[in-house]
Scaffold this motif. Structure first.
Motif, mmCIF file in Angstrom:
data_model
loop_
_atom_site.group_PDB
_atom_site.id
_atom_site.type_symbol
_atom_site.label_atom_id
_atom_site.label_comp_id
_atom_site.label_asym_id
_atom_site.label_seq_id
_atom_site.Cartn_x
_atom_site.Cartn_y
_atom_site.Cartn_z
ATOM 1 N N PHE A 11 50.402 34.664 44.640
ATOM 2 C CA PHE A 11 49.331 34.312 43.707
ATOM 3 C C PHE A 11 48.908 32.854 43.873
ATOM 4 N N ASN A 12 49.886 31.964 44.029
ATOM 5 C CA ASN A 12 49.549 30.551 44.223
ATOM 6 C C ASN A 12 48.661 30.355 45.448
ATOM 7 N N ASN A 13 48.986 31.060 46.524
ATOM 8 C CA ASN A 13 48.177 30.965 47.741
ATOM 9 C C ASN A 13 46.795 31.574 47.541
ATOM 10 N N ALA A 14 46.742 32.694 46.811
ATOM 11 C CA ALA A 14 45.458 33.358 46.573
ATOM 12 C C ALA A 14 44.536 32.469 45.744
ATOM 13 N N PHE A 15 45.110 31.735 44.790
ATOM 14 C CA PHE A 15 44.284 30.877 43.935
ATOM 15 C C PHE A 15 43.815 29.607 44.650
ATOM 16 N N LYS A 16 44.317 29.378 45.844
ATOM 17 C CA LYS A 16 43.764 28.303 46.676
ATOM 18 C C LYS A 16 42.470 28.746 47.353
ATOM 19 N N GLN A 17 42.272 30.087 47.398
ATOM 20 C CA GLN A 17 41.086 30.650 48.042
ATOM 21 C C GLN A 17 40.043 31.132 47.042
ATOM 22 N N ALA A 18 40.464 31.371 45.804
ATOM 23 C CA ALA A 18 39.546 31.928 44.806
ATOM 24 C C ALA A 18 39.905 31.395 43.430
ATOM 25 N N ASP A 19 38.905 31.339 42.547
ATOM 26 C CA ASP A 19 39.129 30.872 41.174
ATOM 27 C C ASP A 19 39.757 31.945 40.306
ATOM 28 N N VAL A 20 39.370 33.194 40.536
ATOM 29 C CA VAL A 20 39.859 34.318 39.755
ATOM 30 C C VAL A 20 40.013 35.503 40.688
ATOM 31 N N LEU A 21 41.025 36.332 40.438
ATOM 32 C CA LEU A 21 41.289 37.511 41.268
ATOM 33 C C LEU A 21 40.895 38.763 40.497
ATOM 34 N N VAL A 22 40.511 39.815 41.229
ATOM 35 C CA VAL A 22 40.080 41.052 40.578
ATOM 36 C C VAL A 22 40.672 42.270 41.275
ATOM 37 N N SER A 23 40.807 43.348 40.501
ATOM 38 C CA SER A 23 41.273 44.642 41.010
ATOM 39 C C SER A 23 40.946 45.699 39.971
ATOM 40 N N PRO A 24 41.012 46.985 40.334
ATOM 41 C CA PRO A 24 41.008 48.010 39.285
ATOM 42 C C PRO A 24 42.245 47.811 38.400
ATOM 43 N N THR A 25 42.154 48.192 37.139
ATOM 44 C CA THR A 25 43.288 48.026 36.226
ATOM 45 C C THR A 25 44.315 49.132 36.419
ATOM 46 N N LEU B 61 35.440 59.736 32.041
ATOM 47 C CA LEU B 61 36.457 58.944 31.357
ATOM 48 C C LEU B 61 36.357 57.477 31.764
ATOM 49 N N PRO B 62 36.794 56.559 30.894
ATOM 50 C CA PRO B 62 36.646 55.124 31.159
ATOM 51 C C PRO B 62 37.467 54.639 32.347
ATOM 52 N N VAL B 63 36.939 53.604 32.993
ATOM 53 C CA VAL B 63 37.586 52.928 34.113
ATOM 54 C C VAL B 63 37.761 51.464 33.730
ATOM 55 N N GLY B 64 38.880 50.856 34.113
ATOM 56 C CA GLY B 64 39.130 49.457 33.793
ATOM 57 C C GLY B 64 38.973 48.547 34.998
ATOM 58 N N PHE B 65 38.461 47.345 34.746
ATOM 59 C CA PHE B 65 38.295 46.309 35.770
ATOM 60 C C PHE B 65 39.154 45.125 35.355
ATOM 61 N N GLN B 66 40.050 44.675 36.254
ATOM 62 C CA GLN B 66 41.024 43.643 35.901
ATOM 63 C C GLN B 66 40.671 42.286 36.504
ATOM 64 N N PHE B 67 40.739 41.248 35.646
ATOM 65 C CA PHE B 67 40.641 39.861 36.084
ATOM 66 C C PHE B 67 42.017 39.212 35.958
ATOM 67 N N ILE B 68 42.389 38.397 36.935
ATOM 68 C CA ILE B 68 43.651 37.655 36.908
ATOM 69 C C ILE B 68 43.330 36.187 37.159
ATOM 70 N N ALA B 69 43.844 35.292 36.306
ATOM 71 C CA ALA B 69 43.555 33.866 36.406
ATOM 72 C C ALA B 69 44.836 33.082 36.694
ATOM 73 N N PRO B 70 44.708 31.825 37.100
ATOM 74 C CA PRO B 70 45.908 31.005 37.326
ATOM 75 C C PRO B 70 46.679 30.783 36.034
ATOM 76 N N GLN B 71 47.957 30.506 36.171
ATOM 77 C CA GLN B 71 48.817 30.277 35.016
ATOM 78 C C GLN B 71 48.285 29.124 34.173
ATOM 79 N N GLN B 72 48.297 29.332 32.850
ATOM 80 C CA GLN B 72 47.827 28.368 31.857
ATOM 81 C C GLN B 72 46.343 28.033 31.999
ATOM 82 N N ARG B 73 45.599 28.940 32.621
ATOM 83 C CA ARG B 73 44.150 28.751 32.741
ATOM 84 C C ARG B 73 43.447 30.025 32.271
ATOM 85 N N ASP B 74 43.821 30.503 31.121
ATOM 86 C CA ASP B 74 43.301 31.768 30.608
ATOM 87 C C ASP B 74 41.775 31.765 30.498
#
Length: 510
Positions: free
Chosen positions: A400-414, A461-474
């Motif tokens: 995750f630390n490496n990924a956040f060097k390339q992007a501000d926020v990460l996404v995936s299906p939930t 039926l509903p589908v979820g979209f997930q956002f993931i942010a860096p730690q302490q940067r909600d």
């Protein structure tokens, strides 16, 4: 016919209460009416606290009429509470027979903060026993049904909170998220579910499942509502040794900024390992469409790789049961909760009493995880199993630390699928565990994550979209989440929940 007041957002309800267009008591009564009508079908609640909610609403209305102070944005707005969070004077069971009848003598920190914000508590919602499950089929009391299809699960463990919000029984709810227990039900019920940064919301008074993974968070119908709620419950608590010594992040401001739908300068990272093979075609299609909407609003989309996520599920199902084994050892029949004495022909020893109590009080899934965790922590296996899983956890954090060097926020299906039918996966624990493949990594790394509705799959039926942010940067995930929510509402000609059939609301006018 005008829309029932219960279909407003929590933010709108708060505005109306402050402007004296409606009283808190009227909001509480309206939701209690829906609960009475919906519960035979949905069964989201274990305990409805009607008397307490009305008393809290009346107290706020009297205070509001004095007009002496500026009150919180959600003051007077009612909320439902997952029965994993202790509430003074209201039975708290964690959906387990072993705690049946236990009435806590104190409030969790988050409950204290809700009461300080003058938010009436509607009651306690259903869950998988001790939050151990992905479908709310493991409650000791009853199943909760998905409002979109009553023959399908609402997800878990916090299916009760998600179903209550989806069915308009409550405008907001609190859940706990250990491996996706807020976000995965959010995906399956078309609600917004947020797991804050680990330590960003106090866990004092949250019944422990796996202490290094558990996190309390909001359940709502909009991103802004979750932001408002998280700012109320967040912040440092000296009673929680894992609490971050900082005030809540500016999540409301970020959500409001996102509603302008301008994402220029934002880098969005698609997690390579959390899409494609293994994800239901309709889920993947809605995810791909949502990513295109992010691009249309100016976001730059890049693919990132987190190579150790393939080991996340295995690591989680060693670390989590190990902590479960330690935490649930306190339920011994000695101090509180259920006590079952041995038959008269069995020696009346403390050890036998504990054995009979736990046999009667714990369900099959809880027993399965206790046994697995005890084995993983046993002499000769600790380093091979628990120690190795913790090393994998470190590698995932580095991913995750490496990924956040390339992007501000990460996404995936939930969730890899939409809601499945009752009984479909209960006979195969591994099939059930796979539902959490996309949500578990955020808990292992302690980073914040959010699920928002991304539309409906081909099965309606509903589908979820997930956002993931860096730690302490909600706040970083709140801006694009609010932007995508607004874009999806335009694409779907209104919020996703307008497609939900709610016969229990028939005849309820605003």
């Amino acid at each position: 016919m005008s829309e029932p007041i219960v279909k407003l957002t929590a933010a709108q309800m708060g505005d109306m209460v402050r402007n004296k267009e409606v009283s808190s008591r009227e909001l509480v009564d309206a939701h209690l009416d829906v609960i009475e009508a919906a519960e035979p079908s949905v069964q989201a609640f274990l305990k409805v606290a009607a008397k307490e909610a009305r008393e809290q609403a009346d107290a706020y209305d009297a205070l509001r009429d004095e007009e002496k102070a500026e009150l919180p944005a959600l003051a007077g707005v009612p909320i439902a509470i997952k029965d994993m969070i202790v509430t003074k004077g209201i039975e708290t069971t964690a959906a387990s027979r072993i705690l049946e009848g236990w009435v806590p003598p104190y409030d969790a920190t988050v409950i204290e903060r809700l009461k300080a914000a003058h938010m009436p508590l509607l009651g306690k919602t259903n869950l998988d026993e001790f939050a151990q499950g992905s479908s709310t089929e493991h409650s000791a009391y009853h199943n909760t049904n998905n409002p979109w299809d009553l023959e399908r699960v609402p997800g878990g463990s916090g299916g009760g909170s998600a179903a209550a919000v989806a069915a308009f029984e409550a405008p907001l709810a609190l859940g706990t998220d250990t491996g996706g227990s807020i976000r995965q039900p959010g995906a399956l019920t078309g609600t917004v579910g947020v797991k804050p940064t680990y330590g960003g919301v106090s866990r004092y008074g949250a019944i422990a499942m796996a202490s290094s993974l558990d996190q309390i968070g909001p359940v709502s119908r909009t991103v802004l509502d979750s932001a408002l709620l998280q700012e109320i419950i967040g912040g440092n608590d000296r009673r929680d040794s894992t609490s971050i010594p900082e005030p809540p992040r500016p999540m409301v401001a970020a959500a409001r900024e996102g509603m302008k739908r301008d994402l220029k300068g934002l880098k969005v990272g698609l997690i390579k390992q959390l899409q494609g093979e293994g994800f239901q075609p309709g889920v993947q299609a809605r995810f791909d469409e949502a990513v295109k909407l992010l691009e249309a609003m100016g976001a730059e989309v890049v693919e990132v790789s987190c190579p150790h996520l393939e080991y996340a599920l295995g690591a989680y199902y060693i670390i989590m049961p190990s902590e479960v084994s330690s935490n649930l050892a306190r339920y011994d029949g000695m101090r509180y909760g259920l006590r079952v004495m041995p038959p008269v022909d069995v020696p009346q020893t403390a050890a036998n009493m504990m054995s009979y109590t736990r046999e009667a009080g714990f369900g099959d899934e809880v027993k399965r995880r206790i046994i697995l965790g005890t084995y993983a922590l046993s002499a000769g296996y600790y380093d091979a199993w628990y120690g190795s899983a913790q090393k994998v956890r470190t590698l995932i954090i580095e991913d995750f630390n490496n990924a956040f060097k390339q992007a501000d926020v990460l996404v995936s299906p939930t969730s890899p699928t939409t809601a499945f039918k009752f009984g479909e996966k209960t006979e195969d624990p591994m099939a059930m565990y796979l539902n959490d493949v996309a949500t578990i990594p955020a808990n292992l790394a302690g980073v914040p994550a959010m699920s928002i509705p991304a539309g409906l799959s081909d099965d309606g039926l509903p589908v979820g979209f997930q956002f993931i942010a860096p730690q302490q940067r909600d706040e970083v995930m709140y801006k694009p989440a609010a932007a995508l929510e607004a874009a999806l509402e335009e694409a779907w000609n209104g919020p996703i929940w307008q497609s939900l059939k709610t016969p229990w609301l028939d005849g309820m006018n605003k």
